[in-house]
Scaffold this motif. Structure first.
Motif, PDB file in Angstrom:
ATOM      1  N   ALA A  40      30.464  69.321  39.700  1.00  0.00           N
ATOM      2  CA  ALA A  40      30.669  69.702  41.100  1.00  0.00           C
ATOM      3  C   ALA A  40      29.354  70.181  41.711  1.00  0.00           C
ATOM      4  O   ALA A  40      29.053  69.885  42.866  1.00  0.00           O
ATOM      5  CB  ALA A  40      31.734  70.792  41.201  1.00  0.00           C
ATOM      6  N   GLY A  41      28.563  70.918  40.942  1.00  0.00           N
ATOM      7  CA  GLY A  41      27.259  71.375  41.418  1.00  0.00           C
ATOM      8  C   GLY A  41      26.332  70.222  41.728  1.00  0.00           C
ATOM      9  O   GLY A  41      25.656  70.220  42.753  1.00  0.00           O
ATOM     10  N   ARG A  42      26.335  69.221  40.853  1.00  0.00           N
ATOM     11  CA  ARG A  42      25.494  68.043  41.100  1.00  0.00           C
ATOM     12  C   ARG A  42      25.956  67.285  42.338  1.00  0.00           C
ATOM     13  O   ARG A  42      25.157  66.630  42.999  1.00  0.00           O
ATOM     14  CB  ARG A  42      25.499  67.129  39.874  1.00  0.00           C
ATOM     15  N   ALA A  43      27.242  67.421  42.673  1.00  0.00           N
ATOM     16  CA  ALA A  43      27.783  66.757  43.867  1.00  0.00           C
ATOM     17  C   ALA A  43      27.588  67.599  45.124  1.00  0.00           C
ATOM     18  O   ALA A  43      27.981  67.185  46.214  1.00  0.00           O
ATOM     19  CB  ALA A  43      29.259  66.457  43.668  1.00  0.00           C
TER      20      ALA A  43
ATOM     21  N   LYS B 117      35.871  76.938  45.447  1.00  0.00           N
ATOM     22  CA  LYS B 117      37.290  77.300  45.560  1.00  0.00           C
ATOM     23  C   LYS B 117      38.094  76.149  46.156  1.00  0.00           C
ATOM     24  O   LYS B 117      39.187  75.844  45.692  1.00  0.00           O
ATOM     25  CB  LYS B 117      37.462  78.554  46.413  1.00  0.00           C
ATOM     26  N   ALA B 118      37.538  75.499  47.165  1.00  0.00           N
ATOM     27  CA  ALA B 118      38.226  74.368  47.796  1.00  0.00           C
ATOM     28  C   ALA B 118      38.278  73.164  46.855  1.00  0.00           C
ATOM     29  O   ALA B 118      39.318  72.523  46.719  1.00  0.00           O
ATOM     30  CB  ALA B 118      37.529  73.984  49.098  1.00  0.00           C
ATOM     31  N   LYS B 119      37.170  72.867  46.193  1.00  0.00           N
ATOM     32  CA  LYS B 119      37.091  71.722  45.286  1.00  0.00           C
ATOM     33  C   LYS B 119      38.136  71.814  44.182  1.00  0.00           C
ATOM     34  O   LYS B 119      38.821  70.852  43.880  1.00  0.00           O
ATOM     35  CB  LYS B 119      35.684  71.644  44.695  1.00  0.00           C
TER      36      LYS B 119
ATOM     37  N   GLU C 236      26.755  80.159  39.788  1.00  0.00           N
ATOM     38  CA  GLU C 236      25.515  80.110  39.006  1.00  0.00           C
ATOM     39  C   GLU C 236      25.467  78.838  38.155  1.00  0.00           C
ATOM     40  O   GLU C 236      24.444  78.152  38.100  1.00  0.00           O
ATOM     41  CB  GLU C 236      25.420  81.341  38.108  1.00  0.00           C
ATOM     42  N   ILE C 237      26.578  78.489  37.518  1.00  0.00           N
ATOM     43  CA  ILE C 237      26.652  77.268  36.709  1.00  0.00           C
ATOM     44  C   ILE C 237      26.416  76.040  37.587  1.00  0.00           C
ATOM     45  O   ILE C 237      25.644  75.146  37.246  1.00  0.00           O
ATOM     46  CB  ILE C 237      28.020  77.172  36.005  1.00  0.00           C
ATOM     47  N   ALA C 238      27.088  75.999  38.733  1.00  0.00           N
ATOM     48  CA  ALA C 238      26.970  74.853  39.645  1.00  0.00           C
ATOM     49  C   ALA C 238      25.557  74.734  40.200  1.00  0.00           C
ATOM     50  O   ALA C 238      25.014  73.631  40.319  1.00  0.00           O
ATOM     51  CB  ALA C 238      27.977  74.977  40.776  1.00  0.00           C
TER      52      ALA C 238
ATOM     53  N   GLU D  57      33.564  73.973  32.065  1.00  0.00           N
ATOM     54  CA  GLU D  57      32.199  74.243  32.529  1.00  0.00           C
ATOM     55  C   GLU D  57      31.537  72.933  32.950  1.00  0.00           C
ATOM     56  O   GLU D  57      30.791  72.893  33.922  1.00  0.00           O
ATOM     57  CB  GLU D  57      31.420  74.909  31.399  1.00  0.00           C
ATOM     58  N   SER D  58      31.846  71.857  32.252  1.00  0.00           N
ATOM     59  CA  SER D  58      31.295  70.536  32.599  1.00  0.00           C
ATOM     60  C   SER D  58      31.763  70.101  33.980  1.00  0.00           C
ATOM     61  O   SER D  58      30.994  69.510  34.744  1.00  0.00           O
ATOM     62  CB  SER D  58      31.731  69.485  31.583  1.00  0.00           C
TER      63      SER D  58
END
Length: 68
Positions: A17-20, A29-31, A52-54, A11-12
């Motif tokens: 990834a969301g912050r990026a 999916k690509a990341k 949602e998490i990202a 989850e971290s």
């Protein structure tokens, strides 16, 4: 907590990834190369939860304070 056992994605990792800026299903999916290289694809089926998490992580990231 692990969200993908095949690739060891936590989850971290998704929050980072969301912050990026990876906040869309295709970007995540690509990341993380979901459904590739032996990945079973269960995590990709739950991509909405990952988005949602990202998205939460990108919304809560603090901008750098500027000197006045």
């Amino acid at each position: 907590m692990y969200v993908c056992l095949c690739n060891g994605i936590t989850e971290s990792d998704v929050r980072e990834a969301g912050r990026a800026g990876h906040v869309t299903p295709c970007a995540l999916k690509a990341k993380f190369k979901l459904k590739e290289n032996g990945c079973c694809g269960r995590c990709a089926k739950n991509i909405g939860e990952l988005v949602e998490i990202a998205t939460q992580a990108s919304a809560t990231s603090c901008p750098r304070a500027t000197d006045r």
